[in-house]
Write an enzyme that holds these catalytic residues in place. Structure first.
Site, short mmCIF file in Angstrom:
data_model
loop_
_atom_site.label_atom_id
_atom_site.label_comp_id
_atom_site.label_asym_id
_atom_site.label_seq_id
_atom_site.Cartn_x
_atom_site.Cartn_y
_atom_site.Cartn_z
N GLY A 55 4.12 1.37 -0.13
CA GLY A 55 5.14 1.23 0.91
C GLY A 55 5.00 2.15 2.11
CD1 TRP A 57 0.00 1.81 5.99
CD2 TRP A 57 -0.54 -0.10 7.03
NE1 TRP A 57 -1.30 1.91 6.44
CE2 TRP A 57 -1.64 0.77 7.08
CE3 TRP A 57 -0.64 -1.36 7.61
CZ2 TRP A 57 -2.85 0.41 7.70
CZ3 TRP A 57 -1.83 -1.72 8.23
CH2 TRP A 57 -2.92 -0.84 8.27
CG ASP A 75 0.86 -4.84 -3.02
OD1 ASP A 75 0.30 -4.18 -2.12
OD2 ASP A 75 0.36 -5.00 -4.15
CG ASP A 91 -2.41 -13.90 -4.56
OD1 ASP A 91 -2.68 -13.76 -3.35
OD2 ASP A 91 -3.28 -14.12 -5.42
CG ASP A 133 -3.91 -0.33 4.14
OD1 ASP A 133 -5.08 -0.24 4.52
OD2 ASP A 133 -3.33 0.59 3.52
CE LYS A 173 -7.97 -1.09 3.26
NZ LYS A 173 -7.30 -0.06 2.46
C1 LIG Z 1 -4.57 0.26 0.05
S1 LIG Z 1 -3.26 -0.54 -0.76
C2 LIG Z 1 -2.02 -0.62 0.46
C3 LIG Z 1 -1.35 0.70 0.80
C4 LIG Z 1 -0.16 0.50 1.72
N1 LIG Z 1 -0.56 0.04 3.03
C5 LIG Z 1 0.65 1.76 1.91
O1 LIG Z 1 0.59 2.36 2.99
O2 LIG Z 1 1.38 2.14 0.99
C6 LIG Z 1 -3.83 -2.19 -0.88
C7 LIG Z 1 -2.88 -3.14 -1.58
O3 LIG Z 1 -3.33 -4.50 -1.44
C8 LIG Z 1 -2.74 -5.22 -2.54
N2 LIG Z 1 -3.33 -6.55 -2.71
C9 LIG Z 1 -4.60 -6.88 -3.07
N3 LIG Z 1 -4.75 -8.23 -3.15
C10 LIG Z 1 -3.54 -8.77 -2.82
C11 LIG Z 1 -3.07 -10.12 -2.71
N4 LIG Z 1 -3.87 -11.16 -2.95
N5 LIG Z 1 -1.77 -10.32 -2.36
C12 LIG Z 1 -0.96 -9.26 -2.11
N6 LIG Z 1 -1.36 -7.95 -2.18
C13 LIG Z 1 -2.63 -7.71 -2.54
C14 LIG Z 1 -2.99 -4.27 -3.72
O4 LIG Z 1 -2.12 -4.57 -4.79
C15 LIG Z 1 -2.74 -2.89 -3.09
O5 LIG Z 1 -1.46 -2.41 -3.39
#
Ligand SMILES: C[S@@+](CC[C@H](N)C(=O)[O-])C[C@H]1O[C@@H](n2cnc3c(N)ncnc32)[C@H](O)[C@@H]1O
Length: 265
Positions: A55, A57, A75, A91, A133, A173
């Protein structure tokens, strides 16, 4: 001083700063630095945060939009509530998640019970900014992780761009490496300004870079009107000889890491 020690030290510094400022993740500073340079989010904006857990961002987006905006985070993982934001668990590439996001956006109901002004009949409310992200679960094998991540980013473009208003901004990203130009070129077909940016908060710590896309065009440029970003990425990879076109490609195939894996029944 080893490079690895230096990188770990940098990460700890940002982590400590995040903790002291009440952010859930050091990644919050990446969006803050992107925002400082590009002013993507404005007061009152409607923002979608893709891959929002835990959370960080989302917190920054809420700060920037203020009480008149709306932030929706999505997420796979559940996050603790972020004051002022709606958090969807799902998803982003699945239709049910998209329907939930669209529903929340149209009703405009915020977590505090207040609502955005209603939309005119027949009109669809769209996001002003999409921030992503997103990162797949990493295996530690860089080439494979980078390839899967690139395909995931292409899917995020395809699934979320219809929800972004013309003139809107998008930041995602991406991991540096093979095929990245395919995504950059596809983005240039859909936005008038596309730039790569490495915030200080991610420099030295990984090969990630952020693709900042401003001013979504009312429709893609000629040549991209009938293709998706994922298809354009594949075409790029084929033209570079990185993947081969399969004769028997079926609609039931899902892609993973530049190889096609048949979907389980
Ligand atoms: C680097 S983290 C994000 C950190 C976040 N921006 C923060 O500042 O707290 C990447 C996230 O992408 C999510 N993710 C990966 N594939 C996904 C998908 N298909 N749908 C939704 N979220 C996904 C992962 O569960 C993970 O929590």
């Amino acid at each position: 001083m080893s490079k690895r020690w230096f990188q770990a030290h940098q990460r700890d510094t940002w982590r400590r700063q995040a903790r002291s400022k009440g952010y859930r993740a050091r990644s919050a500073f990446k969006l803050k630095q992107i925002q400082e340079k590009f002013s993507l989010i404005r007061e009152g904006d409607l923002v979608l945060d893709v891959g929002s857990h835990p959370g960080g961002w989302t917190q920054v987006s809420v700060e920037e939009t203020g009480p008149n905006g709306l932030v929706i985070g999505i997420d796979l993982l559940a996050s603790a509530p972020v004051e002022g934001a709606q958090m969807v668990i799902g998803d982003v590439t699945e239709k049910t998640s998209q329907d939930t996001i669209l529903d929340l956006l149209q009703t405009g109901v915020k977590v505090d019970g207040t609502s955005l002004p209603p939309v005119e009949e027949g009109e669809t409310r769209l996001f002003n900014t999409i921030v992503s992200d997103i990162s797949p679960r990493l295996t530690g094998q860089y080439d494979r992780d980078q390839a899967i991540s690139l395909e995931l980013v292409a899917m995020v473009f395809d699934f979320t761009l219809p929800l972004l208003s013309p003139g809107g901004a998008f930041v995602t990203k991406i991991f540096q490496g093979t095929g990245i130009e395919g995504i950059v070129n596809a983005a240039k077909q859909r936005f008038s300004r596309v730039q790569r940016f490495s915030p200080d908060a991610s420099r030295n710590s990984s090969s990630e870079v952020f693709l900042v896309c401003k001013n979504k065009l009312p429709r893609p440029k000629k040549g991209s009107r009938k293709t998706s970003v994922s298809q354009e990425l594949d075409l790029h990879l084929e033209s570079e000889g990185i993947i081969q076109q399969k004769e028997s490609e079926s609609e039931n195939d899902v892609k993973s890491g530049f190889r096609r894996i048949p979907k389980k029944e």
